[in-house]
Design an enzyme around this catalytic site. Structure first.
Site, PDB file in Angstrom:
ATOM      1  N   ASP A  64      63.968  67.718  82.629  1.00 32.11           N
ATOM      2  CA  ASP A  64      64.410  67.164  83.995  1.00 32.11           C
ATOM      3  C   ASP A  64      63.882  65.857  84.126  1.00 32.11           C
ATOM      4  O   ASP A  64      62.849  65.092  83.470  1.00 32.11           O
ATOM      5  CB  ASP A  64      63.702  67.827  85.233  1.00 32.11           C
ATOM      6  CG  ASP A  64      64.523  67.608  86.414  1.00 32.11           C
ATOM      7  OD1 ASP A  64      65.135  66.737  86.572  1.00 32.11           O
ATOM      8  OD2 ASP A  64      64.445  68.529  87.357  1.00 32.11           O
TER       9      ASP A  64
HETATM   10  C1  BGC Z   1      66.682  66.531  89.628  1.00 29.03           C
HETATM   11  C2  BGC Z   1      67.840  67.223  88.633  1.00 29.03           C
HETATM   12  C3  BGC Z   1      68.625  66.151  88.571  1.00 29.03           C
HETATM   13  C4  BGC Z   1      67.947  64.833  87.965  1.00 29.03           C
HETATM   14  C5  BGC Z   1      68.757  63.803  87.400  1.00 29.03           C
HETATM   15  C6  BGC Z   1      65.902  65.366  89.173  1.00 29.03           C
HETATM   16  O1  BGC Z   1      65.132  65.075  90.056  1.00 29.03           O
HETATM   17  O2  BGC Z   1      65.720  67.738  89.651  1.00 29.03           O
HETATM   18  O3  BGC Z   1      68.546  68.436  88.864  1.00 29.03           O
HETATM   19  O4  BGC Z   1      69.600  66.549  87.565  1.00 29.03           O
HETATM   20  O5  BGC Z   1      67.038  64.540  88.814  1.00 29.03           O
HETATM   21  O6  BGC Z   1      69.274  63.170  88.976  1.00 29.03           O
END
Ligand code: BGC
Length: 759
Positions: free
Chosen positions: A235
């Site tokens: 993530d």
């Molecule tokens: C979120 C993800 C997301 C990523 C990119 C993170 O903060 O948990 O679900 O895909 O950011 O934006």
């Protein structure tokens, strides 16, 4: 990676320098992978989903702050799951895939398959269900749809990311069986059924280890057990120690981290802290992804925004759930209808955070109703405030008094639920609750339309005639609501989560969101309806509940028991008839309930969803719905053998319209051998007796006890004491009464018997 593409990828990696290989394992920018021009390996782009394409051209962020290109906002996951329609979920995926191709995006981040442990989780609007089968099957369908267009899907957030509070530091402590049966099962179904190109590791720790450095999760379970052959990505910002991640099987740290991250990885290889082969494997998986993305790139795919908007409206109609409809107040027949509530004019149709979409067009209910009926309107409340505005309330009450029927548009504002924080209560804003009460007091035909991402408490439920749950229904939610309210479409969704009466009833009430950086999943398996139905707690609306403008009759269950033994296979079918006067669709649910008095030594929920189907029926029409059950439908995770077990037992096969509305039930006896306990000095006599033929081996214990405490002929209390005594205690307690080597002799005898039984 297939064998041939893997070989190709490895041979390219073999031509890379150490620095090049390491460089591939972190991002080039916020949204892209690194290129190696020397070897013709380009950079490709990844963007957020899951219910629309969030492609940022400048001002990158992962919190939905900066703008993104125009794209269609489709209904969010709770509604998609409520459709119980895998084809629909797949269709949404394929529409997203088209938008990705049109925008040259190689991978879309989503779907999310995290389980809804508590209705408070701020991100529940991105997740499907409290049930792992439904959640995992929906995610698999979404993935198949996206990937059918030659674009990768990224299943997230692996694993046990069920809250936003302290999401980057919290340690989710879950017992092995609960992990397997609930939290991992959702991902397992999605991986096996969807074969995603990618899986995203979550921010949190699982049982003490960061998900993104968790070799057990990333390599043992995900790849070796489930056969995942794509690449793993962190993530955004979840990478703690990059070399540790790589060694665990984490292929890509996102977003761009600067040169230091690559340097750290190179040093770890050079100093032998991690093997070079770990970098090679990750690099090969990255090469494989980029190669696949380039091969499947199809610039001819373009899409028409108006067509996708129209699809978004049609899909939203399939996702709404009619929760209540007393006296068939719905559908409306026009004439004297008032729409009240700010959300009628400006619906809340998506959640806040990284999934935030920038649609070209949003249809409100007020816009949509113009072509259908002439309604009066009052705003009723300020969406951005909790305080009642007297003028707006009084005006709404006057409009309500004059109307034959009132439709109230209410729900949760952005500030109530979002990525990044959890709710602390399940209430609507106070001004909305007051509006509902005031309107219902003057108009006996009050209908409530809800725009929210997760369950709310409804203290006014007895005062209103009908409730239509639209969830966060995408950019055309207002149009879909009008189609449903006026009967142009018949509601056919069913809840993929329980609506509790009150927050205090939820199974993890005491342990969500945990203390400091630890959250203990103390309710274990008893998540959602598994809890409410086992302890028979009243709920507001049960899992699987949803009404229609027609009625359905369930025929008798037909069982075709193809195999009831070690690997059961049972075909179940049931006739469903539309007994009403309009066409409609019924979601038919199959639950398996282990017999209550089962002597298998493990606790099991009252019943669990094991299959579902949806059938469209014209008035008077009958169709047969068929389900196939295999051993997994009867299995639990056995913590002694660390595997699935479906021992012989009596099970009820229940078919119903919700978890609390079981229409038909039949009993069947299925299953194989119970897994045998591990043989060790810790094993109790009771456990040892489970091994076939063990009586003779255990005989000396009884004899030694008889010498030690001769029986007076009465009830043998010693027998009761003995049962739960481990073999080591037998040795410790009996002293000289037990011949030397007796326990060791038994252990080898039991071992031999166990091996023979397992052959
Ligand atoms: C979120 C993800 C997301 C990523 C990119 C993170 O903060 O948990 O679900 O895909 O950011 O934006």
């Amino acid at each position: 990676m297939s064998a041939t593409t893997a070989e190709k990828a490895r041979s390219l990696v073999a031509q890379m320098t150490q620095a090049e290989k390491c460089s591939l394992l972190s991002g080039a920018s916020f949204w892209s992978t690194k290129a190696i021009p020397r070897l013709n390996l380009p950079s490709v782009m990844m963007c957020d989903g899951p219910h629309g394409l969030r492609k940022q051209e400048e001002g990158a962020d992962h919190a939905g702050i900066n703008d993104s290109i125009i794209a269609t906002a489709f209904p969010t996951a709770p509604g998609i799951a409520s459709s119980f329609d895998l084809k629909l979920a797949e269709e949404v995926g394929s529409l997203l895939g088209e938008e990705c191709q049109a925008e040259n995006v190689a991978l879309i981040l989503g779907p999310g398959a995290n389980i809804k442990r508590s209705p408070l989780c701020g991100r529940n609007f991105e997740y499907y269900s409290e049930d792992p089968l439904l959640s995992g099957e929906m995610a698999a369908a979404h993935i198949r749809g996206v990937q059918s267009k030659g674009v990768g899907a990224c299943l997230k957030h692996f694993a046990v990311n069920n809250q936003e509070t302290r999401r980057m530091t919290v340690d989710a402590q879950v017992d092995e069986r609960t992990l397997r049966e609930i939290y991992l099962a959702s991902f397992e179904h999605a991986v096996k059924g969807g074969r995603p190109w990618s899986v995203m590791g979550s921010y949190n720790k699982v049982n003490g280890v960061h998900s993104c450095e968790n070799g057990w999760l990333l390599t043992d379970v995900l790849r070796k057990e489930w056969g995942f052959d794509g690449f793993a990505v962190t993530d955004w910002g979840a990478c703690a120690v990059h070399p540790a991640g790589v060694a665990a099987g984490m292929d890509l740290a996102m977003p761009a981290n600067g040169a230091w991250l690559d340097r750290e990885l190179r040093e770890a290889v050079e100093t032998g802290r991690i093997p070079e082969s770990a970098v090679d494997e990750c690099a090969a998986r990255m090469v494989d992804f980029v190669t696949k993305a380039v091969e499947r790139r199809d610039a001819s795919i373009q899409y028409d925004r108006a067509v996708h908007h129209h699809q978004a409206r049609r899909i939203a109609r399939e996702t709404a759930v009619l929760l209540k409809n007393e006296d068939n107040v719905l559908p409306l027949h026009g004439d004297g209808v008032a729409f009240i509530g700010a959300f009628a004019e400006k619906p809340r149709y998506q959640g806040a955070g990284s999934s935030h979409i920038n649609p070209s067009e949003v249809t409100s209910a007020l816009d949509a109703v113009r072509s259908v009926d002439k309604v009066t309107y009052a705003q009723g409340y300020h969406a951005e405030s909790d305080e009642t505005c007297r003028t707006l309330l009084d005006e709404a009450v006057e409009v309500a008094k004059a109307a034959k029927t009132v439709v109230l548009f209410v729900g949760l504002p952005d500030r109530y639920e979002s990525e990044g924080f959890d709710r602390t209560h399940l209430s609507l804003p106070a001004n909305q609750d007051e509006l509902i009460r005031s309107v219902a007091a003057v108009n006996p035909r009050t209908v409530v339309v809800l725009h929210n991402g997760a369950p709310i408490e409804m203290p006014w439920i007895g005062d209103v005639k009908a409730v239509l749950e639209m969830y966060l229904g995408g950019e055309a939610a207002g149009g879909a609501a009008v189609d449903l309210l006026y009967g142009a479409a018949n509601p056919c969704g069913k809840l993929a989560e329980t609506f509790p009466l009150k927050l205090e009833d939820t199974p993890c009430y005491y342990s969500f969101p945990g203390e400091h950086d630890i959250v203990r999943y103390s309710e274990g398996l008893f998540v959602g309806y598994r809890y409410y139905d086992t302890v028979r707690k009243d709920v507001l609306f049960p899992f699987g509940h949803g009404l229609s403008y027609t009625t359905f009759e369930y025929g008798e269950i037909q069982l075709d028991e193809l195999d009831t033994g070690e690997s059961p296979r049972i075909n179940v079918s049931i006739d469903i008839t539309n007994t009403g006067s309009v066409a409609g669709k019924e979601v038919v649910q199959l639950y398996v309930a282990p017999a209550v008095n089962a002597d298998i030594g493990v606790v099991r929920p009252a019943h669990e969803l094991k299959a579902f189907g949806k059938v469209a029926l014209e008035p008077g029409e009958t169709k047969t719905v068929r389900f196939e059950l295999d051993s997994r439908a009867f299995a639990y995770w056995d913590t002694r053998s660390h595997g699935w077990a479906a021992p012989f037992n009596a099970y009820a096969i229940e078919v119903g319209a919700s978890s609390r509305d079981i229409r038909r039930k039949v009993l069947t006896n299925v299953g194989g051998r119970k897994p045998l306990p591990p043989v060790s000095t810790e094993m109790t006599i009771r456990d040892a007796r489970e091994i076939p033929g063990s009586e003779a081996v255990l005989q000396p214990i009884a004899q030694a006890f008889a010498r030690m405490a001769p029986s007076d002929g009465g009830e043998n209390i010693m027998e009761v004491f003995l049962r739960d005594m481990p073999l080591r205690a037998v040795r410790a307690l009996m002293g000289d009464y037990a011949p030397e080597g007796m326990v060791e002799h038994m252990l080898s005898g039991l071992d031999a018997l166990k091996s023979a039984a397992e052959e």
